[in-house]
Design an enzyme around this catalytic site. Structure first.
Site, PDB file in Angstrom:
ATOM      1  N   ASP A 163       0.708  -1.208  -0.035  1.00  0.00           N
ATOM      2  CA  ASP A 163      -0.096  -0.019  -0.086  1.00  0.00           C
ATOM      3  C   ASP A 163       0.897   1.315  -0.161  1.00  0.00           C
ATOM      4  OD1 ASP A 163       0.839   0.532   2.781  1.00  0.00           O
ATOM      5  OD2 ASP A 163      -1.159   0.122   3.582  1.00  0.00           O
ATOM      6  N   HIS A 164       0.339   2.147   0.218  1.00  0.00           N
ATOM      7  CA  HIS A 164       0.891   3.555   0.430  1.00  0.00           C
ATOM      8  C   HIS A 164       2.106   3.799   1.278  1.00  0.00           C
ATOM      9  CE1 HIS A 164      -2.565   3.758   3.225  1.00  0.00           C
ATOM     10  NE2 HIS A 164      -1.679   4.561   3.711  1.00  0.00           N
ATOM     11  N   CYS A 201       2.596  -3.087   4.304  1.00  0.00           N
ATOM     12  CA  CYS A 201       1.683  -1.988   4.682  1.00  0.00           C
ATOM     13  C   CYS A 201       2.524  -1.479   5.961  1.00  0.00           C
ATOM     14  CB  CYS A 201       0.546  -2.297   4.869  1.00  0.00           C
ATOM     15  SG  CYS A 201       0.053  -3.424   6.407  1.00  0.00           S
ATOM     16  N   GLY A 202       1.933  -0.392   6.436  1.00  0.00           N
ATOM     17  CA  GLY A 202       2.481   0.390   7.576  1.00  0.00           C
ATOM     18  C   GLY A 202       2.855  -0.406   8.583  1.00  0.00           C
ATOM     19  N   GLY A 242       2.100  -3.663   8.763  1.00  0.00           N
ATOM     20  CA  GLY A 242       2.077  -5.166   8.468  1.00  0.00           C
ATOM     21  C   GLY A 242       0.904  -6.066   8.890  1.00  0.00           C
ATOM     22  N   GLY A 273      -2.330  -5.452   8.918  1.00  0.00           N
ATOM     23  CA  GLY A 273      -3.718  -5.532   7.855  1.00  0.00           C
ATOM     24  C   GLY A 273      -3.490  -6.386   6.626  1.00  0.00           C
ATOM     25  N   HIS A 309       9.969 -23.448  10.567  1.00  0.00           N
ATOM     26  CA  HIS A 309       9.018 -23.948  11.725  1.00  0.00           C
ATOM     27  C   HIS A 309       7.508 -23.821  10.968  1.00  0.00           C
ATOM     28  CE1 HIS A 309      11.789 -23.797  15.092  1.00  0.00           C
ATOM     29  NE2 HIS A 309      12.384 -24.173  14.238  1.00  0.00           N
ATOM     30  N   ASN A 310       7.178 -22.801  10.233  1.00  0.00           N
ATOM     31  CA  ASN A 310       5.719 -22.787   9.705  1.00  0.00           C
ATOM     32  C   ASN A 310       5.634 -23.069   8.117  1.00  0.00           C
ATOM     33  OD1 ASN A 310       6.319 -20.109  12.121  1.00  0.00           O
ATOM     34  ND2 ASN A 310       5.010 -21.754  12.524  1.00  0.00           N
ATOM     35  N   ARG A 349       8.961 -32.607  12.825  1.00  0.00           N
ATOM     36  CA  ARG A 349       7.755 -32.423  13.635  1.00  0.00           C
ATOM     37  C   ARG A 349       6.976 -31.136  13.254  1.00  0.00           C
ATOM     38  NH1 ARG A 349      12.333 -30.006  16.083  1.00  0.00           N
ATOM     39  NH2 ARG A 349      11.956 -28.019  17.291  1.00  0.00           N
ATOM     40  N   ARG A 378       2.310 -30.067  12.383  1.00  0.00           N
ATOM     41  CA  ARG A 378       1.761 -28.689  13.170  1.00  0.00           C
ATOM     42  C   ARG A 378       1.099 -27.890  11.874  1.00  0.00           C
ATOM     43  NH1 ARG A 378       7.007 -28.069  16.739  1.00  0.00           N
ATOM     44  NH2 ARG A 378       6.347 -29.879  18.477  1.00  0.00           N
TER      45      ARG A 378
END
Length: 143
Positions: free
Chosen positions: A8-9, A65-66, A68, A70, A98-99, A132, A136
């Site tokens: 965004d801006h 974004c500003g 992060g 939104g 991990h994710n 592992r 998850r």
């Protein structure tokens, strides 16, 4: 690698620096971000990035974004997206390890451009550890 980016801006300068860095590394960039500082709505720039990653049109995504937050919330509405809000390269590495994050969200008002470039570099060059963590990650998606 093909990477989709949206901002965004709050993020044109960040996007431009990241895109220049990634092109120098030979990556293909899909740019969904604004190039102006005129106020815009971050979902209009986050959804296209999420769709690129979700459909396989891009390997990874970057959103800015500003705060992060939104734009991160926006892209995480998409099935198969695991976007991580990162403010250090260590968190970016863990988001991948991990994710198995496939989008990185950058808070432009709380990191420097140099930090953002370093986070993106770390994010793209860190592999998912599996093991592992795989069980998850598999539980994240709504069934």
């Amino acid at each position: 690698m093909k990477i989709s980016i949206g901002n965004d801006h709050a993020g044109p300068d960040y996007k431009n620096a990241i895109v220049a860095f990634l092109k120098q590394k030979g990556h293909v960039i899909i740019n969904h971000g604004t190039d102006t500082f005129d106020s815009v709505d971050y979902p209009d720039f986050g959804h296209p990035v999420a769709l690129d990653v979700e459909t396989g049109n891009a390997d990874f995504g970057i959103v800015i974004c500003g705060s992060g937050n939104g734009i991160n919330m926006t892209v995480n509405k998409h099935q198969g997206i695991r976007s991580a809000l990162c403010w250090t390269k260590e968190i970016a590495a863990l988001a991948r390890q991990h994710n198995d994050a496939n989008i990185i969200s950058i808070p432009a008002r709380f990191t420097s451009i140099q930090q953002a470039v370093e986070m993106v570099d770390t994010f793209l060059n860190t592999n998912f550890e599996g093991g592992r963590h795989a069980n998850r990650v598999n539980k994240i998606a709504c069934q």
